[in-house]
Design a protein around this motif. Structure first.
Motif, PDB file in Angstrom:
ATOM      1  N   LYS A  18      37.083  36.186  46.412  1.00 20.05           N
ATOM      2  CA  LYS A  18      36.356  37.094  45.604  1.00 20.05           C
ATOM      3  C   LYS A  18      36.387  37.670  44.093  1.00 20.05           C
ATOM      4  O   LYS A  18      35.627  37.559  43.455  1.00 20.05           O
TER       5      LYS A  18
ATOM      6  N   PHE B  26      28.350  36.486  47.859  1.00 17.25           N
ATOM      7  CA  PHE B  26      29.290  35.886  48.131  1.00 17.25           C
ATOM      8  C   PHE B  26      28.641  35.767  49.772  1.00 17.25           C
ATOM      9  O   PHE B  26      28.372  36.646  50.701  1.00 17.25           O
TER      10      PHE B  26
ATOM     11  N   VAL C  62      28.223  31.082  47.406  1.00 19.62           N
ATOM     12  CA  VAL C  62      28.308  32.065  46.011  1.00 19.62           C
ATOM     13  C   VAL C  62      27.142  31.992  45.714  1.00 19.62           C
ATOM     14  O   VAL C  62      26.526  30.378  44.891  1.00 19.62           O
TER      15      VAL C  62
END
Length: 63
Positions: A15, A32, A39
């Motif tokens: 991430k 996310f 995403v």
């Protein structure tokens, strides 16, 4: 926002890498869903997003 499936995104490090790369490219918003491995991105074209994610080893497809 445009949603992308990123099957290799599995942890906080993933991430962070994606956030850093897409923000530097000009994305203005990211959301996310780690469980679904998606995403949502705004501020960049879908082609740019896919290219940038491929560059850092996260193949993605628009969903």
């Amino acid at each position: 926002m445009t949603r992308f499936h990123v099957p290799d995104m599995s942890c906080g490090h993933c991430k962070a890498s994606i956030t850093e790369t897409l923000t530097a490219a000009g994305a203005d918003q990211l959301e996310f869903d780690m469980e679904a491995r998606t995403v949502d991105v705004s501020g960049l074209s879908p082609e740019t997003i896919v290219a940038k994610l491929n560059e850092i080893g996260f193949p993605a497809e628009q969903s």
